[in-house]
Every structure is written in structure tokens, then in C-alpha cells.
Design an enzyme around this catalytic site. Structure first.
Site, PDB file in Angstrom:
ATOM      1  N   ARG A  57      -2.998  15.292 -26.094  1.00  0.00           N
ATOM      2  CA  ARG A  57      -3.118  14.714 -27.435  1.00  0.00           C
ATOM      3  C   ARG A  57      -4.164  13.606 -27.501  1.00  0.00           C
ATOM      4  O   ARG A  57      -4.592  13.235 -28.597  1.00  0.00           O
ATOM      5  CB  ARG A  57      -1.765  14.164 -27.905  1.00  0.00           C
ATOM      6  CG  ARG A  57      -0.699  15.225 -28.103  1.00  0.00           C
ATOM      7  CD  ARG A  57       0.466  14.682 -28.894  1.00  0.00           C
ATOM      8  NE  ARG A  57       0.107  14.475 -30.294  1.00  0.00           N
ATOM      9  CZ  ARG A  57       0.860  13.832 -31.171  1.00  0.00           C
ATOM     10  NH1 ARG A  57       2.000  13.305 -30.795  1.00  0.00           N
ATOM     11  NH2 ARG A  57       0.464  13.684 -32.410  1.00  0.00           N
ATOM     12  N   ASP A 134      -4.122  20.510 -37.825  1.00  0.00           N
ATOM     13  CA  ASP A 134      -2.697  20.197 -37.899  1.00  0.00           C
ATOM     14  C   ASP A 134      -1.906  20.601 -36.654  1.00  0.00           C
ATOM     15  O   ASP A 134      -1.236  19.769 -36.050  1.00  0.00           O
ATOM     16  CB  ASP A 134      -2.092  20.847 -39.150  1.00  0.00           C
ATOM     17  CG  ASP A 134      -0.664  20.405 -39.395  1.00  0.00           C
ATOM     18  OD1 ASP A 134      -0.359  19.241 -39.099  1.00  0.00           O
ATOM     19  OD2 ASP A 134       0.129  21.216 -39.881  1.00  0.00           O
ATOM     20  N   CYS A 188      -4.806  -2.131 -45.989  1.00  0.00           N
ATOM     21  CA  CYS A 188      -3.425  -2.241 -46.475  1.00  0.00           C
ATOM     22  C   CYS A 188      -3.030  -3.694 -46.710  1.00  0.00           C
ATOM     23  O   CYS A 188      -2.218  -3.992 -47.598  1.00  0.00           O
ATOM     24  CB  CYS A 188      -2.457  -1.592 -45.492  1.00  0.00           C
ATOM     25  SG  CYS A 188      -2.542   0.214 -45.464  1.00  0.00           S
ATOM     26  N   CYS A 198      10.358   4.284 -48.723  1.00  0.00           N
ATOM     27  CA  CYS A 198      10.859   5.383 -47.880  1.00  0.00           C
ATOM     28  C   CYS A 198      12.358   5.568 -48.096  1.00  0.00           C
ATOM     29  O   CYS A 198      13.144   4.640 -47.881  1.00  0.00           O
ATOM     30  CB  CYS A 198      10.563   5.088 -46.413  1.00  0.00           C
ATOM     31  SG  CYS A 198      11.119   6.411 -45.304  1.00  0.00           S
ATOM     32  N   CYS A 247       1.914   4.192 -52.884  1.00  0.00           N
ATOM     33  CA  CYS A 247       0.714   3.509 -52.384  1.00  0.00           C
ATOM     34  C   CYS A 247      -0.241   3.133 -53.523  1.00  0.00           C
ATOM     35  O   CYS A 247      -0.687   4.025 -54.269  1.00  0.00           O
ATOM     36  CB  CYS A 247      -0.017   4.389 -51.375  1.00  0.00           C
ATOM     37  SG  CYS A 247      -1.543   3.674 -50.744  1.00  0.00           S
TER      38      CYS A 247
END
Length: 381
Positions: A57, A134, A188, A198, A247
Site C-alpha cells: 500500500r 479504488d 480545513c 458523522c 463540509c
């Protein structure tokens, strides 16, 4: 080989084949990501859908020997649906997340990457390339961040200045030493709206996700959902958009740049009750073309049952009783029993008791027993 000129030619060509943003990064090991992934594994925060080998990865050269650079691409998808059907009391509907609207994005991005590969190989025949979307070993987000596509937001999505986080990502490892682009600074700041939005607290903190609690992950599992999460899912039957819609960087953004990404409203906001009896063939014909079908119809049907319970849809009682009596899958029978308890009509008590007597699966039987108890307590109140 003039890599600077070639890079510019690739950028220009990418615009002609429907790539909305392209960036270039080095093929160095993703050292920071490696450490984060080790922590994720230790905390058991991974979903199990990822590549388990952290080295693969994080080290592009393990995937393509002599790798020198990575090209990242992004395609913007719609955030608003035209002519969306309304969910009514008589006809309740579920919803697929935005990232699964339209044609399966894996096919769309692979098409773009294949065209990009052909263009590069025409210019540099000896080059070696490896593309992925993906399901590849690399982290799409880490590659996109390094390549200047966007910054990694607190919602664990790549946020682009142009398209917000409503983008699909793909990448191509190459043996060509392209000069890297500059990563975008995190924007952010002190905003924490995604973490607060969430539904399950899966965003443990900004940039850290416990995948096992994430609604998007939960809707893709095939077993019984823990009851604590069933009430959080609402009418979502695949995926979750809460951390994206919350967001501020996504506010007012809606792009319709690719016809194949346009959703069929009746597919991505389907009627719930018909899903309970849909055949394999009907499911494949209707939902097969979208990415939200990849786990098959079982999770979708289970989630549809949970959604009917969310709406307390009394008109669904005959359908749920039929599922309880006839469906061969314990997860579906047990979830239907739970939904009947949540809808809370005492007249189904006898049907639940009969189902309890014939049920052989322990987990399904627990669900039936619990629903019987709920109705008995309701009747005694």
C-alpha cells in the site's frame, strides 16, 4: 526524452478525454502513510476491504519495479439529482450515496486511464505503466494528496479547490521521471463539521476513521447489523454522504461534466417495498450498472428493511411478514422480525410467535424473540 514537455502534453491530452484534474507525484515510499496504517491496524480501524499488506500500500516500486512517478487523476461527479422522486407515506424510498450514482465509476476511470496509457506509450514505447482505481493496492487519497490534486480533509476524503470532495480518484505508476507537482496546503483549519456530522462517531477525530463504525462500510456488510447502528442508518441503502454534505468546501458545488455519471432517479432513490421481493435477475438488470451493486442484493435488501423500520411504514407489514415466512436467508428473516417490532403493530405478534417456533437459526431467533418482547411490553403498557 524531454519529460517536462511530455508532462505538458499529457496534461493537455487529459483535458480532451474527460479528466477534470491531473497531478504528478514521486514514486517514493509513503512513509507517513505507512505509520498511520500501522496505527489503524493496531486499533482495528480497517474495514477489511483494503489491501492488507501495508508494504504494498505504501511502496509503489513493489507494484512496478523501477517506478519513478505516479500520475493521479480526478473526475468530478454530481452532487444534486435532477427530478428526484419524493418519498411519500404511501411510497417510501431509500437512497444510494452520490459516489454510486450513474455508471460504475471504476469503469469510467479505467477508460480514462487506458486512454492515457495509450497516449503515453505512443510517445514513450519503452515506458512501463500500472494503473489502478479504488481496488488497487495504493491509497488513492495518499497519491492524490502528494500529486497536488487536493488536500486530505478531516472527513478522510480528498478535497479539491475546484470540485470539493465530489471527485473520483485513480492513479498510474510510471517508470518515467516526471517532475512532481506541489501538494496543496490543508485548508480545513479549525472546522470540525464533518466529525460532528458523522452519524456513528466513526470519524474518531479529524483525519482518523474507524471504518467498522462508518455507515458507508456498514451498509456494505452482509451479516446482521449491530442494533446500535440500525437506528443510525435511516433510509440509506448504500453508502453515506453526511461527512461530505456537512463540509463547507462542498457548499453549492454540483458538477454535471460526464453524461455517464448522471443518475437514474428511480434507481438511486428506489422504492423500498419492491426491493424485498426483487429477483436476482431484476436486481442485476436494475442495479448492476452502478457501483452500489457490487456486494449483491442481500445488503441492499437488509438495508431496505431497516429503512422501512426507520419510517415505521405500516403499509410494509404484509411484505415484511412474507419475508419473515418465506425468505431462505436468516439475516433477512431476522432483520424483518426486528423491523416488525420497531413498526410496533400488535397484530403481528401471532405471526412472530409462529416464526419463532419454526426458526432454526439462532441469530434470527434472537431477533424474533426480541421483537416479540417489544410487542408484549407495548401491549402491557
Amino acid at each position: 526524452m524531454d519529460v517536462i514537455t511530455l508532462k505538458q502534453e499529457i496534461i493537455e491530452y487529459s483535458k480532451t478525454i474527460g479528466i477534470d484534474k491531473i497531478g504528478f507525484g514521486s514514486a517514493d515510499v509513503f512513509e507517513e502513510l505507512k505509520e498511520r496504517l500501522k496505527v489503524q491496524q493496531q486499533l482495528n480501524f480497517q474495514s477489511g476491504f483494503e489491501e492488507s499488506d501495508i508494504e504494498k500500500r505504501t511502496n509503489p516500486e513493489l507494484l512496478l519495479p523501477s517506478a519513478k512517478s505516479i500520475i493521479a487523476i480526478a473526475l468530478a461527479y454530481p452532487s444534486k439529482m435532477k427530478d428526484a422522486p419524493q418519498s411519500t407515506k404511501a411510497e417510501r424510498r431509500g437512497i444510494f450515496c452520490r459516489a454510486s450514482w450513474g455508471e460504475d465509476y471504476h469503469h469510467i476511470l479505467r477508460d480514462r486511464l487506458q486512454k492515457l496509457e495509450a497516449f503515453i506509450l505512443e510517445k514513450v514505447p519503452h515506458a512501463r505503466l500500472k494503473s489502478m482505481v479504488d481496488t488497487g493496492e495504493l491509497s488513492d487519497r495518499a497519491v492524490a494528496e502528494r500529486s497536488g490534486i487536493g488536500w486530505s480533509g478531516k472527513n478522510c476524503a480528498i478535497i479539491t479547490p475546484e470540485f470539493g470532495s465530489y471527485v473520483y480518484l485513480g492513479e498510474m505508476i510510471t517508470t518515467i521521471p516526471f517532475p512532481p507537482d506541489t501538494p496543496i496546503e490543508d485548508q480545513c483549519g479549525t472546522c470540525n463539521k464533518c466529525v460532528e456530522a458523522c452519524p456513528t462517531g466513526a470519524l474518531v477525530q479529524g483525519g482518523q476513521l474507524d471504518s467498522n463504525k462508518c455507515v458507508a462500510f456498514l451498509t456494505q456488510t452482509k451479516g446482521f447489523l449491530p442494533e446500535e447502528y440500525r437506528v443510525k442508518i435511516g433510509n440509506r441503502i448504500y453508502g453515506c454522504d453526511s461527512c461530505q454534505t456537512a463540509c463547507p468546501k462542498n457548499k453549492g458545488l454540483d458538477f454535471h461534466l460526464h453524461p455517464e455519471m448522471e443518475p437514474d432517479p428511480e434507481v438511486v432513490k428506489p422504492l423500498l417495498k419492491p426491493l424485498l421481493q426483487i429477483s436476482n435477475r431484476e436486481f442485476k438488470e436494475t442495479f448492476g450498472p452502478i457501483s452500489g451493486s457490487w456486494r449483491g442484493k442481500k445488503p441492499i435488501q437488509r438495508n431496505a428493511i431497516i429503512a422501512l423500520a426507520h419510517f415505521k411504514d405500516e403499509s410494509a407489514i404484509p411484505d415484511l411478514l412474507q419475508v419473515l415466512k418465506e425468505d431462505p436467508r436468516p439475516v433477512i428473516r431476522g432483520t424483518a422480525a426486528w423491523a416488525l417490532g420497531k413498526i410496533g403493530r400488535e397484530e403481528v405478534l401471532e405471526d412472530l410467535q409462529k416464526a419463532n417456533e419454526r426458526e432454526k437459526d439462532e441469530e434470527a431467533q434472537r431477533e424474533i424473540t426480541a421483537s416479540i418482547q417489544v410487542l408484549l411490553e407495548k401491549g402491557l403498557a
